[in-house]
Design an enzyme around this catalytic site. Structure first.
Site, short mmCIF file in Angstrom:
data_model
loop_
_atom_site.label_atom_id
_atom_site.label_comp_id
_atom_site.label_asym_id
_atom_site.label_seq_id
_atom_site.Cartn_x
_atom_site.Cartn_y
_atom_site.Cartn_z
N ASN A 271 0.80 -1.22 0.00
CA ASN A 271 0.00 0.00 0.00
C ASN A 271 0.84 1.28 0.00
O ASN A 271 0.36 2.34 -0.39
CB ASN A 271 -0.92 -0.05 1.23
CG ASN A 271 -1.53 1.29 1.56
OD1 ASN A 271 -2.50 1.71 0.94
ND2 ASN A 271 -0.96 1.98 2.55
N TYR B 90 3.21 9.67 -11.39
CA TYR B 90 2.38 8.80 -10.54
C TYR B 90 1.51 7.88 -11.39
O TYR B 90 1.46 6.67 -11.15
CB TYR B 90 1.51 9.71 -9.66
CG TYR B 90 0.57 9.00 -8.71
CD1 TYR B 90 1.04 8.41 -7.53
CD2 TYR B 90 -0.80 8.95 -8.95
CE1 TYR B 90 0.18 7.80 -6.63
CE2 TYR B 90 -1.68 8.35 -8.05
CZ TYR B 90 -1.18 7.77 -6.89
OH TYR B 90 -2.05 7.17 -6.01
P1 NAP Z 1 -1.20 8.14 2.95
O1 NAP Z 1 -2.06 8.25 4.16
O2 NAP Z 1 -0.21 9.22 2.66
O3 NAP Z 1 -0.48 6.71 3.01
C1 NAP Z 1 0.71 6.39 2.39
C2 NAP Z 1 1.58 5.68 3.41
O4 NAP Z 1 2.72 5.15 2.75
C3 NAP Z 1 2.07 6.60 4.52
O5 NAP Z 1 1.71 6.05 5.78
C4 NAP Z 1 3.57 6.64 4.32
O6 NAP Z 1 4.23 6.69 5.58
C5 NAP Z 1 3.85 5.34 3.59
N1 NAP Z 1 5.04 5.37 2.76
C6 NAP Z 1 5.37 6.30 1.83
N2 NAP Z 1 6.54 6.01 1.28
C7 NAP Z 1 6.96 4.85 1.86
C8 NAP Z 1 8.10 4.04 1.71
N3 NAP Z 1 9.08 4.34 0.84
N4 NAP Z 1 8.22 2.94 2.47
C9 NAP Z 1 7.26 2.61 3.36
N5 NAP Z 1 6.15 3.34 3.55
C10 NAP Z 1 6.01 4.45 2.81
O7 NAP Z 1 -2.09 8.04 1.63
P2 NAP Z 1 -3.24 7.03 1.16
O8 NAP Z 1 -4.16 7.84 0.34
O9 NAP Z 1 -3.77 6.22 2.28
O10 NAP Z 1 -2.41 6.10 0.13
C11 NAP Z 1 -2.33 4.70 0.24
C12 NAP Z 1 -2.16 4.10 -1.15
O11 NAP Z 1 -3.35 4.33 -1.91
C13 NAP Z 1 -1.01 4.72 -1.96
O12 NAP Z 1 -0.36 3.71 -2.70
C14 NAP Z 1 -1.73 5.69 -2.88
O13 NAP Z 1 -1.00 5.95 -4.06
C15 NAP Z 1 -3.01 4.90 -3.16
N6 NAP Z 1 -4.13 5.69 -3.65
C16 NAP Z 1 -4.74 6.62 -2.87
C17 NAP Z 1 -5.82 7.36 -3.39
C18 NAP Z 1 -6.54 8.38 -2.56
O14 NAP Z 1 -7.44 9.05 -3.12
N7 NAP Z 1 -6.27 8.54 -1.29
C19 NAP Z 1 -6.25 7.13 -4.70
C20 NAP Z 1 -5.60 6.17 -5.47
C21 NAP Z 1 -4.55 5.45 -4.94
P3 NAP Z 1 5.73 7.27 5.77
O15 NAP Z 1 5.83 8.47 4.89
O16 NAP Z 1 5.82 7.55 7.22
O17 NAP Z 1 6.64 6.17 5.35
#
Ligand code: NAP
Length: 255
Positions: free
Chosen positions: A91, A160
């Site tokens: 994720n 992205y």
């Molecule tokens: P988020 O709350 O920012 O979650 C992303 C998490 O990934 C954070 O807890 C971050 O923590 C961790 N992370 C980032 N880089 C990392 C790394 N190199 N190693 C380990 N952990 C890492 O955002 P979210 O929206 O829940 O996103 C979760 C997933 O859903 C992502 O893949 C995102 O692209 C995808 N997504 C989200 C949406 C949306 O609308 N929210 C839509 C489509 C896809 P740290 O920075 O502390 O490591």
């Protein structure tokens, strides 16, 4: 209890969709390890999950998903403290906003690393562990979090959307490679959900209106709504599904 006696890893499980997924898996019986780069965030999330379910089923491990040695440390931690590994939710992810002509090569690389290389590194290390483990049969699955942006051009997100499109095809390749071991691999592509990643846009009235207008259901999604689909793909309810992508976008794609 779809995940009773199972061990699950959720990368980026300290916030947003990852945290909601970890909570749901733990509620349904899994021992969950959330990983990420920020200790304080992970510690607070694991504590919150354990409080909500009233049991110590969530633990955390600090590991950058793009760094093979750190993911190997995570694998050793699982090996030392858990009975096998059943579920991996890839994720971790994130993005910057820029147009192609304004994107530096460094920015391009950062977004590719966190969204694509991370999925490769974690799948390689933990996937290998799953293939070598003594756990035979039963439900074993990897779910990669892609995005609606991986299916269509997304303005200001060229790096992205390219990385997420690659995650969808990487998922197919991994599904083929792990099928002989009985490990299913699927991806889930969320549309727009309220999380720390999208926080910047929630107060932008114009942007929010365009999101709602472009979404058939007329609203943004929640982390919990995405988590339910991720849990389905991870569970034995999806036992005949591998190499698929599940779009969870409130009908954005059809407008
Ligand atoms: P988020 O709350 O920012 O979650 C992303 C998490 O990934 C954070 O807890 C971050 O923590 C961790 N992370 C980032 N880089 C990392 C790394 N190199 N190693 C380990 N952990 C890492 O955002 P979210 O929206 O829940 O996103 C979760 C997933 O859903 C992502 O893949 C995102 O692209 C995808 N997504 C989200 C949406 C949306 O609308 N929210 C839509 C489509 C896809 P740290 O920075 O502390 O490591």
């Amino acid at each position: 209890m779809r995940f009773a006696e199972m061990t699950a890893v959720v990368t980026g499980g300290g916030s947003g969709i990852g945290k909601a997924t970890a909570l749901l898996l733990a509620k349904e019986g899994a021992n969950v390890i959330i990983s990420g780069r920020t200790k304080e965030k992970l510690e607070a999330a694991a504590e919150e999950i354990n409080q909500v379910i009233g049991e110590e089923r969530a633990a955390y491990f600090v590991a950058d998903s793009t760094k093979e040695e750190e993911v190997q440390d995570l694998a050793r931690f699982i090996d030392d403290y858990y009975m096998g590994l059943h579920i991996v939710i890839n994720n971790a992810g994130g993005s910057l906003q820029s147009k192609i002509l304004d994107t530096s090569v460094e920015e391009w690389d950062i977004v590719q690393e966190v969204n694509l290389k991370s999925v490769f590194v974690v799948s390689k290390v933990l996937g290998k562990m799953m293939t070598e483990s003594q756990v035979i049969g039963g439900n074993r699955a990897i779910v990669n979090i892609a995005s609606l942006s991986g299916h269509k051009a997304a303005s200001h997100l060229p790096h992205y959307s390219s990385a997420k499109a690659a995650v969808i095809n990487f998922t197919r390749a991994l599904a083929l490679e792990l099928a002989p071991y009985g490990i299913r691999v699927n991806s889930v592509s969320p549309g727009f959900a309220e999380t720390p990643l999208t926080e910047w846009s929630l107060t932008n009235e114009k942007f929010m209106q365009s999101i709602k207008r472009n979404t058939a259901l007329g609203r943004v999604g929640t982390s919990e709504e995405i988590a339910k689909v991720i849990a389905f793909a991870a569970s034995s309810d999806a036992s005949y599904m591998t190499g698929s992508d599940l779009l969870v976008d409130g009908g954005w794609m059809i407008t």
